[in-house]
Design a protein around this motif. Structure first.
Motif, PDB file in Angstrom:
ATOM      1  N   LEU A 252      44.318  36.489  47.996  1.00 31.59           N
ATOM      2  CA  LEU A 252      42.901  37.022  47.931  1.00 31.59           C
ATOM      3  C   LEU A 252      41.855  35.783  48.327  1.00 31.59           C
ATOM      4  N   ASP A 253      42.202  34.531  47.572  1.00 27.93           N
ATOM      5  CA  ASP A 253      41.387  33.531  47.959  1.00 27.93           C
ATOM      6  C   ASP A 253      41.244  33.244  49.327  1.00 27.93           C
ATOM      7  N   ALA A 254      42.345  33.254  50.057  1.00 31.95           N
ATOM      8  CA  ALA A 254      42.573  32.777  51.469  1.00 31.95           C
ATOM      9  C   ALA A 254      41.554  33.732  52.060  1.00 31.95           C
ATOM     10  N   VAL A 255      41.093  34.906  51.838  1.00 30.50           N
ATOM     11  CA  VAL A 255      40.095  35.815  52.387  1.00 30.50           C
ATOM     12  C   VAL A 255      38.843  35.130  52.662  1.00 30.50           C
ATOM     13  N   ASP A 256      38.432  34.047  51.903  1.00 29.62           N
ATOM     14  CA  ASP A 256      37.358  33.335  51.967  1.00 29.62           C
ATOM     15  C   ASP A 256      36.155  34.013  52.275  1.00 29.62           C
ATOM     16  N   ALA A 257      35.859  34.787  51.046  1.00 27.76           N
ATOM     17  CA  ALA A 257      34.699  35.628  51.044  1.00 27.76           C
ATOM     18  C   ALA A 257      33.589  34.714  50.073  1.00 27.76           C
ATOM     19  N   SER A 258      32.511  35.162  50.508  1.00 27.47           N
ATOM     20  CA  SER A 258      31.421  34.391  49.501  1.00 27.47           C
ATOM     21  C   SER A 258      31.289  35.141  48.008  1.00 27.47           C
ATOM     22  N   GLY A 259      31.684  36.383  48.175  1.00 30.43           N
ATOM     23  CA  GLY A 259      31.619  37.090  46.860  1.00 30.43           C
ATOM     24  C   GLY A 259      33.061  37.551  46.477  1.00 30.43           C
ATOM     25  N   PRO A 260      33.194  38.177  45.311  1.00 27.05           N
ATOM     26  CA  PRO A 260      34.431  38.516  44.690  1.00 27.05           C
ATOM     27  C   PRO A 260      35.237  39.530  45.711  1.00 27.05           C
ATOM     28  N   VAL A 261      36.564  39.176  45.520  1.00 24.08           N
ATOM     29  CA  VAL A 261      37.436  40.246  46.427  1.00 24.08           C
ATOM     30  C   VAL A 261      38.174  41.050  45.529  1.00 24.08           C
ATOM     31  N   VAL A 262      38.177  42.183  45.647  1.00 19.80           N
ATOM     32  CA  VAL A 262      39.167  43.279  44.768  1.00 19.80           C
ATOM     33  C   VAL A 262      39.956  44.107  45.893  1.00 19.80           C
ATOM     34  N   ALA A 263      41.563  44.105  45.642  1.00 15.89           N
ATOM     35  CA  ALA A 263      42.239  45.051  46.352  1.00 15.89           C
ATOM     36  C   ALA A 263      42.942  45.832  45.375  1.00 15.89           C
ATOM     37  N   VAL A 264      42.758  47.283  45.302  1.00 16.22           N
ATOM     38  CA  VAL A 264      43.157  48.067  44.612  1.00 16.22           C
ATOM     39  C   VAL A 264      44.411  48.740  45.008  1.00 16.22           C
ATOM     40  N   ARG A 265      45.547  48.691  44.323  1.00 16.00           N
ATOM     41  CA  ARG A 265      46.810  49.413  44.838  1.00 16.00           C
ATOM     42  C   ARG A 265      46.539  51.052  44.992  1.00 16.00           C
ATOM     43  N   GLU A 266      47.482  51.514  45.671  1.00 14.71           N
ATOM     44  CA  GLU A 266      46.946  52.995  45.931  1.00 14.71           C
ATOM     45  C   GLU A 266      47.417  53.866  44.721  1.00 14.71           C
ATOM     46  N   ASP A 267      47.891  53.439  43.697  1.00 23.52           N
ATOM     47  CA  ASP A 267      48.216  54.476  42.519  1.00 23.52           C
ATOM     48  C   ASP A 267      47.148  54.147  41.433  1.00 23.52           C
ATOM     49  N   LEU A 268      46.135  53.438  41.735  1.00 20.73           N
ATOM     50  CA  LEU A 268      45.121  53.079  41.063  1.00 20.73           C
ATOM     51  C   LEU A 268      45.302  52.205  39.448  1.00 20.73           C
ATOM     52  N   HIS A 269      46.743  52.149  39.498  1.00 26.63           N
ATOM     53  CA  HIS A 269      46.963  51.528  37.970  1.00 26.63           C
ATOM     54  C   HIS A 269      46.959  49.947  38.161  1.00 26.63           C
ATOM     55  N   VAL A 270      47.034  49.495  39.481  1.00 27.58           N
ATOM     56  CA  VAL A 270      46.889  48.093  39.624  1.00 27.58           C
ATOM     57  C   VAL A 270      46.044  47.677  40.597  1.00 27.58           C
ATOM     58  N   ALA A 271      45.265  46.433  40.021  1.00 20.32           N
ATOM     59  CA  ALA A 271      44.265  46.053  41.037  1.00 20.32           C
ATOM     60  C   ALA A 271      44.576  44.354  41.341  1.00 20.32           C
ATOM     61  N   SER A 272      44.321  43.830  42.412  1.00 27.38           N
ATOM     62  CA  SER A 272      44.270  42.455  42.666  1.00 27.38           C
ATOM     63  C   SER A 272      42.717  41.578  42.767  1.00 27.38           C
ATOM     64  N   LEU A 273      42.891  40.613  42.140  1.00 30.05           N
ATOM     65  CA  LEU A 273      41.537  39.966  42.167  1.00 30.05           C
ATOM     66  C   LEU A 273      41.678  38.528  42.643  1.00 30.05           C
ATOM     67  N   ASP A 274      40.738  38.177  43.357  1.00 30.72           N
ATOM     68  CA  ASP A 274      40.474  36.591  43.710  1.00 30.72           C
ATOM     69  C   ASP A 274      39.920  35.944  42.592  1.00 30.72           C
ATOM     70  N   SER A 275      40.165  34.483  42.736  1.00 26.86           N
ATOM     71  CA  SER A 275      39.404  33.671  41.575  1.00 26.86           C
ATOM     72  C   SER A 275      37.721  34.088  41.442  1.00 26.86           C
ATOM     73  N   THR A 276      37.119  34.465  42.161  1.00 30.00           N
ATOM     74  CA  THR A 276      35.798  34.786  42.121  1.00 30.00           C
ATOM     75  C   THR A 276      35.778  35.795  41.292  1.00 30.00           C
ATOM     76  N   ALA A 277      36.460  36.886  41.679  1.00 30.50           N
ATOM     77  CA  ALA A 277      36.242  38.095  40.680  1.00 30.50           C
ATOM     78  C   ALA A 277      36.910  37.823  39.358  1.00 30.50           C
ATOM     79  N   LEU A 278      37.929  37.235  39.201  1.00 28.03           N
ATOM     80  CA  LEU A 278      38.597  36.787  37.788  1.00 28.03           C
ATOM     81  C   LEU A 278      37.335  36.018  36.969  1.00 28.03           C
ATOM     82  N   ALA A 279      36.436  35.132  37.761  1.00 28.86           N
ATOM     83  CA  ALA A 279      35.538  34.298  37.150  1.00 28.86           C
ATOM     84  C   ALA A 279      34.526  35.181  36.613  1.00 28.86           C
ATOM     85  N   ARG A 280      34.113  36.081  37.555  1.00 33.39           N
ATOM     86  CA  ARG A 280      32.989  37.206  37.200  1.00 33.39           C
ATOM     87  C   ARG A 280      33.555  38.211  36.095  1.00 33.39           C
ATOM     88  N   TRP A 281      34.602  38.624  36.111  1.00 37.57           N
ATOM     89  CA  TRP A 281      35.159  39.813  35.025  1.00 37.57           C
ATOM     90  C   TRP A 281      36.009  39.576  34.066  1.00 37.57           C
TER      91      TRP A 281
END
Length: 524
Positions: free
Chosen positions: A131-160
């Motif tokens: 997700l860091d390779a998406v190279d976004a200026s804000g946090p990146v969050v990808a939610v798995r379809e079951d809603l029980h798993v989410a993936s965060l980039d470094s910016t999202a981890l730093a924020r939350w």
């Protein structure tokens, strides 16, 4: 003199889906209710000057589909943000996030919903590095379809990250991988929750999507959301094109009791449904509670997201306050615990609203949501105690060799979602999608074409579970779920017959959707 119909649907192959299923040619509707069903010639006299007459051109007409388990706000987010459910590979999912990053304002979160690594032929979740390779200026969050798993980039981890439950943050070598599960994933979803105005846009998009697939009613799971107020505002202003039962998360219980609400309260198209709670997690996240270890993680049996004693306390509080309870239970150990608790619950008064529910109904109609790995004993006790199985036939897409269930459960994959076994035992089946995807015909297809005999239903049984079965789960079987005089005119017209092509039901198109007598979707 007989009063003319408001709407006349004629030249159709009408299936009532009552018991037994009967076929007719035409349906007449007045004031939102079905007033007559019969031969086209016999109903012609009900066509007046102002009657809208729809020639169905021989197509199949059924009661409207009721999805008994939805997350419409999250469906709307998938439609508005990055839809990862269509990604055929890891790189396609990352490309969808890059496209979304290009559309949002600098620094705003880049959100994607619905990824499934098994659809890519893989088993690893998206990670922080990817997700860091998406190279976004804000946090990146990808939610798995079951809603029980989410993936965060470094910016999202730093924020939350500092605010997330530590046990839900997966690590390697002491460092977060970017993968968070269960309560930690829920906390991330709360952190990026939409405001009131965005919720309006999301729910409008979701209900349009639902109507296009023949859905006329939903049992929507809501938690710390603006959705309940938005639904009521849309209904008041004439902008709601679905019946909505609000299944509130358990942390709303005290507020609901304080305001004097209980199951079936409400008016118009919006009513209070059940109190929803977890007990375990998901098979995809290896957090569903099993009696035997996971095939691909021999030291793991899943977890209790709500421990059994806590669940029983909640059940006692909710039932005594007049609420139906809908308990998420996927693993066999979790299903056993929920069924034990429901079976021990004392009989409760009928929960009725208007014309919903049988006159002699004295059952709570508590529901097991998912029941993916229910044991024979649990199934038999569900039937004996009148417990509803709110199940998702679309989950059979993971049941084949090499699928998610085979990875997680090995030979136990054929013991998942045993719809035939449930039906033969006499368990009330209510079909829903969990928005994975929201598409009743896709679910019916998988129910009819499931890999194992114990998992398969006939076409009529599967359609009935998505109509009358879901109506029953919502105390609405007297008003909805079949095409019969006196019932609300919630109807769907299909371009082809599911009975004629059971091997390709998922390819059938919806032509027309009617809610409360009004045409809300017309693709003719």
């Amino acid at each position: 003199m007989t009063e003319a119909a408001d709407l006349l649907l004629t030249n159709a192959e009408v299936h009532t889906l009552a018991r037994p299923d009967e076929t007719y040619e035409a349906v007449a509707v007045r004031d939102g209710r079905i007033v007559r069903v019969g031969d086209a010639y016999d109903l012609d006299f009900l066509a007046g000057v102002d009657t809208r007459v729809v020639d169905c051109e021989g197509r199949v007409l059924l009661p409207g589909f009721i999805d008994a388990h939805t997350h419409l706000e999250l469906l709307g987010r998938k439609l508005v943000h990055a839809d990862l459910s269509e990604a055929a590979s890891r790189e396609e999912a990352l490309d969808a996030l890059r496209d979304r990053a290009a559309d949002v304002s600098a620094g705003d979160p880049v959100l994607g919903f619905g990824y499934d690594e098994h659809a890519w032929g893989e088993t690893a979740y998206l990670t922080r590095g990817e997700l860091d390779a998406v190279d976004a200026s804000g946090p990146v969050v990808a939610v798995r379809e079951d809603l029980h798993v989410a993936s965060l980039d470094s910016t999202a981890l730093a924020r939350w990250g500092d605010d997330l439950p530590a046990e839900g943050v997966q690590r390697e070598g002491g460092e977060p991988t970017g993968v968070v599960v269960e309560d930690a994933a829920a906390a991330v979803l709360d952190a990026v929750a939409p405001g009131p105005d965005e919720t309006v846009d999301l729910l409008r998009a979701a209900q349009r999507y639902a109507n296009e697939r023949g859905v006329t009613g939903v049992h929507d799971m809501v938690r710390r959301s603006h959705a309940p107020g938005v639904y009521r505002d849309l209904d008041r202003d004439g902008g709601l094109s679905l019946r909505v039962r609000l299944n509130y998360w358990a942390d709303h219980l005290d507020a609901l009791v304080e305001t004097g609400l209980r199951t079936n309260h409400g008016e118009g198209l919006v009513r209070v449904g059940a109190i929803k709670t977890f007990t375990d997690g998901s098979l995809g996240g290896r957090t569903a509670r099993l009696s035997e270890p996971y095939a691909d993680a021999p030291d793991e049996r899943g977890e209790w997201t709500v421990p059994p004693a806590e669940f029983r306390d909640l059940l006692d509080s909710a039932a005594s306050a007049g609420f139906q309870v809908a308990a998420h239970a996927i693993g066999d150990e979790a299903v056993d615990e929920v069924v034990d608790a429901f079976a021990a619950e004392a009989p409760t008064p009928p929960r009725r609203a208007g014309d919903a529910g049988d006159d002699d109904s004295a059952d709570a109609r508590h529901r097991v949501e998912h029941a993916e790995l229910a044991s024979d004993d649990a199934i038999d006790r569900m039937a004996d105690r009148g417990i509803v199985a709110s199940v998702q036939p679309n989950f059979h897409r993971w049941a084949g060799e090499g699928g998610l269930y085979a990875d997680r459960l090995g030979d136990r994959r054929t013991a998942t979602n045993r719809l035939r076994r449930l039906a033969d035992a006499g368990v009330r089946l209510a079909f829903g999608s969990d928005c994975m995807p929201l598409d009743p015909l896709f679910g019916v297809h998988h129910a009819v074409n499931a890999p194992a005999a114990a998992q398969r239903l006939g076409v009529t049984e599967a359609l009935r579970a998505y109509t009358l079965g879901s109506a029953y789960a919502g105390f609405d079987e007297r008003a909805l779920g079949t095409v019969e005089p006196g019932k609300r005119a919630d109807l769907v017209v299909l371009d082809e017959s599911p009975w004629d092509a059971p091997e390709s039901i998922r390819d059938i198109d919806v032509t027309l959707t009617v809610v409360d007598g009004s045409v809300v979707y017309d693709a003719r």
